[in-house]
Design a protein around this motif. Structure first.
Motif, PDB file in Angstrom:
ATOM      1  N   SER A 255      -2.733  15.133  -9.497  1.00  0.00           N
ATOM      2  CA  SER A 255      -4.135  15.387  -9.840  1.00  0.00           C
ATOM      3  C   SER A 255      -4.172  15.599 -11.341  1.00  0.00           C
ATOM      4  N   GLY A 256      -5.308  15.372 -11.934  1.00  0.00           N
ATOM      5  CA  GLY A 256      -5.405  15.510 -13.379  1.00  0.00           C
ATOM      6  C   GLY A 256      -6.655  14.795 -13.840  1.00  0.00           C
ATOM      7  N   PRO A 257      -6.900  14.798 -15.157  1.00  0.00           N
ATOM      8  CA  PRO A 257      -8.137  14.204 -15.673  1.00  0.00           C
ATOM      9  C   PRO A 257      -8.334  12.749 -15.232  1.00  0.00           C
ATOM     10  N   LYS A 258      -7.237  11.960 -15.142  1.00  0.00           N
ATOM     11  CA  LYS A 258      -7.403  10.549 -14.764  1.00  0.00           C
ATOM     12  C   LYS A 258      -6.807  10.244 -13.390  1.00  0.00           C
ATOM     13  N   LEU A 259      -6.225  11.252 -12.718  1.00  0.00           N
ATOM     14  CA  LEU A 259      -5.460  11.000 -11.485  1.00  0.00           C
ATOM     15  C   LEU A 259      -6.226  11.412 -10.238  1.00  0.00           C
ATOM     16  N   PHE A 260      -6.361  10.465  -9.292  1.00  0.00           N
ATOM     17  CA  PHE A 260      -7.126  10.726  -8.066  1.00  0.00           C
ATOM     18  C   PHE A 260      -6.339  10.282  -6.834  1.00  0.00           C
ATOM     19  N   PRO A 261      -5.888  11.236  -5.998  1.00  0.00           N
ATOM     20  CA  PRO A 261      -5.201  10.827  -4.770  1.00  0.00           C
ATOM     21  C   PRO A 261      -6.187  10.263  -3.741  1.00  0.00           C
ATOM     22  N   LEU A 262      -5.702   9.333  -2.931  1.00  0.00           N
ATOM     23  CA  LEU A 262      -6.520   8.783  -1.827  1.00  0.00           C
ATOM     24  C   LEU A 262      -5.741   9.031  -0.529  1.00  0.00           C
ATOM     25  N   PRO A 263      -5.752  10.285  -0.049  1.00  0.00           N
ATOM     26  CA  PRO A 263      -4.872  10.638   1.071  1.00  0.00           C
ATOM     27  C   PRO A 263      -5.161   9.886   2.360  1.00  0.00           C
ATOM     28  N   ASP A 264      -6.361   9.342   2.512  1.00  0.00           N
ATOM     29  CA  ASP A 264      -6.714   8.710   3.798  1.00  0.00           C
ATOM     30  C   ASP A 264      -6.518   7.199   3.819  1.00  0.00           C
ATOM     31  N   LEU A 265      -6.140   6.612   2.685  1.00  0.00           N
ATOM     32  CA  LEU A 265      -5.950   5.155   2.677  1.00  0.00           C
ATOM     33  C   LEU A 265      -4.592   4.813   3.271  1.00  0.00           C
ATOM     34  N   LYS A 266      -4.609   4.021   4.344  1.00  0.00           N
ATOM     35  CA  LYS A 266      -3.362   3.619   5.009  1.00  0.00           C
ATOM     36  C   LYS A 266      -2.858   2.329   4.354  1.00  0.00           C
ATOM     37  N   CYS A 267      -1.711   2.432   3.699  1.00  0.00           N
ATOM     38  CA  CYS A 267      -1.255   1.290   2.897  1.00  0.00           C
ATOM     39  C   CYS A 267      -0.672   0.140   3.715  1.00  0.00           C
ATOM     40  N   ASP A 268      -0.422   0.397   5.010  1.00  0.00           N
ATOM     41  CA  ASP A 268       0.031  -0.737   5.839  1.00  0.00           C
ATOM     42  C   ASP A 268      -1.160  -1.542   6.367  1.00  0.00           C
ATOM     43  N   ASP A 269      -2.362  -1.041   6.130  1.00  0.00           N
ATOM     44  CA  ASP A 269      -3.576  -1.775   6.490  1.00  0.00           C
ATOM     45  C   ASP A 269      -4.050  -2.532   5.244  1.00  0.00           C
ATOM     46  N   HIS A 270      -3.560  -3.758   5.095  1.00  0.00           N
ATOM     47  CA  HIS A 270      -3.810  -4.529   3.866  1.00  0.00           C
ATOM     48  C   HIS A 270      -5.301  -4.772   3.631  1.00  0.00           C
ATOM     49  N   LYS A 271      -6.046  -4.993   4.725  1.00  0.00           N
ATOM     50  CA  LYS A 271      -7.495  -5.234   4.585  1.00  0.00           C
ATOM     51  C   LYS A 271      -8.181  -4.014   3.983  1.00  0.00           C
ATOM     52  N   ALA A 272      -7.764  -2.830   4.427  1.00  0.00           N
ATOM     53  CA  ALA A 272      -8.356  -1.582   3.919  1.00  0.00           C
ATOM     54  C   ALA A 272      -8.004  -1.402   2.434  1.00  0.00           C
ATOM     55  N   VAL A 273      -6.760  -1.769   2.062  1.00  0.00           N
ATOM     56  CA  VAL A 273      -6.340  -1.650   0.654  1.00  0.00           C
ATOM     57  C   VAL A 273      -7.178  -2.598  -0.216  1.00  0.00           C
ATOM     58  N   ILE A 274      -7.374  -3.822   0.272  1.00  0.00           N
ATOM     59  CA  ILE A 274      -8.171  -4.811  -0.475  1.00  0.00           C
ATOM     60  C   ILE A 274      -9.619  -4.326  -0.639  1.00  0.00           C
ATOM     61  N   ALA A 275     -10.203  -3.828   0.451  1.00  0.00           N
ATOM     62  CA  ALA A 275     -11.593  -3.331   0.403  1.00  0.00           C
ATOM     63  C   ALA A 275     -11.724  -2.172  -0.585  1.00  0.00           C
ATOM     64  N   THR A 276     -10.720  -1.277  -0.580  1.00  0.00           N
ATOM     65  CA  THR A 276     -10.726  -0.129  -1.503  1.00  0.00           C
ATOM     66  C   THR A 276     -10.634  -0.601  -2.953  1.00  0.00           C
ATOM     67  N   CYS A 277      -9.769  -1.595  -3.205  1.00  0.00           N
ATOM     68  CA  CYS A 277      -9.623  -2.146  -4.563  1.00  0.00           C
ATOM     69  C   CYS A 277     -10.960  -2.689  -5.064  1.00  0.00           C
ATOM     70  N   LYS A 278     -11.656  -3.407  -4.198  1.00  0.00           N
ATOM     71  CA  LYS A 278     -12.941  -4.008  -4.598  1.00  0.00           C
ATOM     72  C   LYS A 278     -13.994  -2.929  -4.841  1.00  0.00           C
ATOM     73  N   GLU A 279     -13.996  -1.954  -3.962  1.00  0.00           N
ATOM     74  CA  GLU A 279     -14.982  -0.875  -4.047  1.00  0.00           C
ATOM     75  C   GLU A 279     -14.785  -0.030  -5.313  1.00  0.00           C
ATOM     76  N   LEU A 280     -13.516   0.214  -5.683  1.00  0.00           N
ATOM     77  CA  LEU A 280     -13.232   1.090  -6.827  1.00  0.00           C
ATOM     78  C   LEU A 280     -13.074   0.320  -8.143  1.00  0.00           C
ATOM     79  N   GLY A 281     -13.201  -1.013  -8.081  1.00  0.00           N
ATOM     80  CA  GLY A 281     -13.074  -1.817  -9.301  1.00  0.00           C
ATOM     81  C   GLY A 281     -11.668  -1.822  -9.871  1.00  0.00           C
ATOM     82  N   VAL A 282     -10.650  -1.845  -8.980  1.00  0.00           N
ATOM     83  CA  VAL A 282      -9.241  -1.808  -9.397  1.00  0.00           C
ATOM     84  C   VAL A 282      -8.868  -3.095 -10.134  1.00  0.00           C
ATOM     85  N   THR A 283      -8.211  -2.947 -11.294  1.00  0.00           N
ATOM     86  CA  THR A 283      -7.806  -4.122 -12.088  1.00  0.00           C
ATOM     87  C   THR A 283      -6.321  -4.433 -11.939  1.00  0.00           C
ATOM     88  N   LEU A 284      -5.524  -3.442 -11.491  1.00  0.00           N
ATOM     89  CA  LEU A 284      -4.091  -3.683 -11.296  1.00  0.00           C
ATOM     90  C   LEU A 284      -3.579  -2.758 -10.200  1.00  0.00           C
TER      91      LEU A 284
END
Length: 438
Positions: free
Chosen positions: A49-78
């Motif tokens: 945690s910190g000024p730029k750090l945000f945990p996402l405890p509920d995102l299941k990383c083996d669910d690739h579709k959920a990871v992709i949807a989260t990336c799009k929703e949060l505007g992830v660039t990398l």
């Protein structure tokens, strides 16, 4: 006024996958980049945690579709991937298909770690120095081989076993028992359906990691890890109880040998086979006094706890390096390190690596000062309090002009931290310190 300009230009949003000490260190380093506005970590841990750090405890990383949807929703660039399991499961393929940039190899490239049998055959094919070996899927044939072989052996489960799938039997009888545990009793589950039996080497180990864009390799300082749970390298193997870098055992000449004959050969060989490797390639080396440097294994990602000593020594912006790797421009970037030494000490739960309890309250992390840094692994925060949540709980890293200074800082920090059952090694760096005294 510079701050205002900087925050305007900070457009990059990074998603980091993982929850360990390695990921806390990566997140801490990425967040230092003026180009990065946010670092999301899935699932993260109690210390991220910190000024730029945000945990996402509920995102299941083996669910690739959920990871992709989260990336799009949060505007992830990398997206940066910490552990090997998601890479072996093809997360980079799924994200790349959606046009997302991923720092981490695709599935076929990650096989260099995910299958030790593939990895050994690959080393033999591209003449990367490695111990004599045989791969077996048939228990009877493996038994027969163990009875006939003249040298001491190491038995490895071919699949992913969280860094614990390696046994070092002292006798043929013990080797046969170990083999049965792995192949028949499924000690490491499906990872042990195929085993590698190889010649046991002697000497010191060194972890040599490199950034790569699939063509260029840039080495990080060599690190030395401490695998056994107890002082004096006694007791069962763990994921790693501490590390230091640079490791003096890897001289400039040896380092150049490993760059050319191990890491560059591996990156070129993978590319030739249509397995272009982007990310961090890690060579576990044994510096055998009789046979010279031999590659024990490859990993397809940063090591843990090596990351906790390597990234504090990195001077160049880690986000710039990741971007250069993803865009195939690593040769154009000057990667620099501080001329310092770093050491890290890992605190584990009582009973680890066999059986341990979770949920012990951790106190004192806020009292660690003087440039020592606490990197969390198996921790969780509940109602503002910190609790243990895994085998390896946290690590304290110190840096200094000498190894002694770095270790002093790390241990001074560790002395301030308490939880029921805490255990940590008191002799991290003992090999290098002995070498300095000689």
């Amino acid at each position: 006024r510079n701050d205002a300009m900087e925050s305007k230009s900070a457009k990059a949003v990074v998603l980091l996958i993982g929850s360990g000490g390695r990921e806390h260190t990566m997140a801490w380093k990425i967040a230092q980049s003026p180009k990065v506005s946010k670092v999301y970590v899935a699932p993260g841990n109690g210390g991220i945690s910190g000024p730029k750090l945000f945990p996402l405890p509920d995102l299941k990383c083996d669910d690739h579709k959920a990871v992709i949807a989260t990336c799009k929703e949060l505007g992830v660039t990398l997206v940066a991937v910490g552990p090997e399991a998601p890479l072996a499961a093809g997360i980079a393929n799924s994200l790349n298909k959606e046009g997302l940039s991923v720092f981490g190899p695709e599935q076929k490239a990650a096989e260099i770690e995910a299958s030790k049998a593939f990895s050994k055959d690959f080393m033999a094919k591209y003449k990367i120095p490695t111990a004599e070996y045989r791969n077996f899927t048939d228990h009877k044939k493996a038994q027969q081989y163990l009875k006939e072989v003249k040298h001491q052996v190491v038995i490895k489960a071919s699949g992913l076993a969280a860094g614990k799938g390696v046994v070092l039997p002292e006798t043929t009888q013990e080797a046969l028992e170990n083999l049965e545990q792995i192949m028949v009793n499924k000690q490491f589950g499906g990872a042990g359906a195929e085993v590698v039996i190889e010649e046991r080497l002697g000497g010191q180990e060194a972890s040599v990691l490199a950034f790569t864009d699939g063509v260029t390799v840039v080495l990080l300082p060599a690190a030395q890890d401490h695998k056994r749970i107890f002082d004096g390298d006694k007791g069962p193997n763990t994921g790693g109880m501490g590390a230091y870098a640079p490791a003096p055992v890897l001289t400039e000449d040896l380092r150049e040998f490993v760059r050319k004959n191990v890491l560059q050969k591996a990156v070129d060989g993978l590319r030739e086979e249509g397995r272009k490797f982007v990310g961090v390639l890690y060579a576990g080396m044994m510096l055998d006094p009789k046979k010279g440097p031999m590659c024990l294994e490859f990993n397809c990602r940063f090591g843990d706890p090596e990351t906790q000593v390597l990234l504090p020594l990195l001077k160049t912006d880690l986000y710039d390096i990741m971007e250069a790797c993803v865009n195939g421009k690593l040769k154009d970037l000057k990667v620099e390190f501080y001329d310092k030494v770093a050491a890290t000490v890992v605190a584990a739960s009582g009973g680890y690596p066999i059986k341990y309890k979770k949920g012990m309250e951790i106190e004192g992390t806020e009292n660690v000062k003087n440039d020592a840094i606490v990197f969390h692994a198996g921790t969780k925060r509940t109602n503002g309090k910190l609790y243990t949540n895994g085998g390896r709980v946290l690590a304290v890293t110190g840096t200094g002009k000498s190894l002694g200074e770095a270790l002093g800082m790390a241990y001074a920090g560790m002395d301030k931290i308490t939880f029921e059952g805490i255990q940590y090694r008191k002799d991290i760096g003992h090999r290098a310190l002995k070498r300095q005294r000689v």
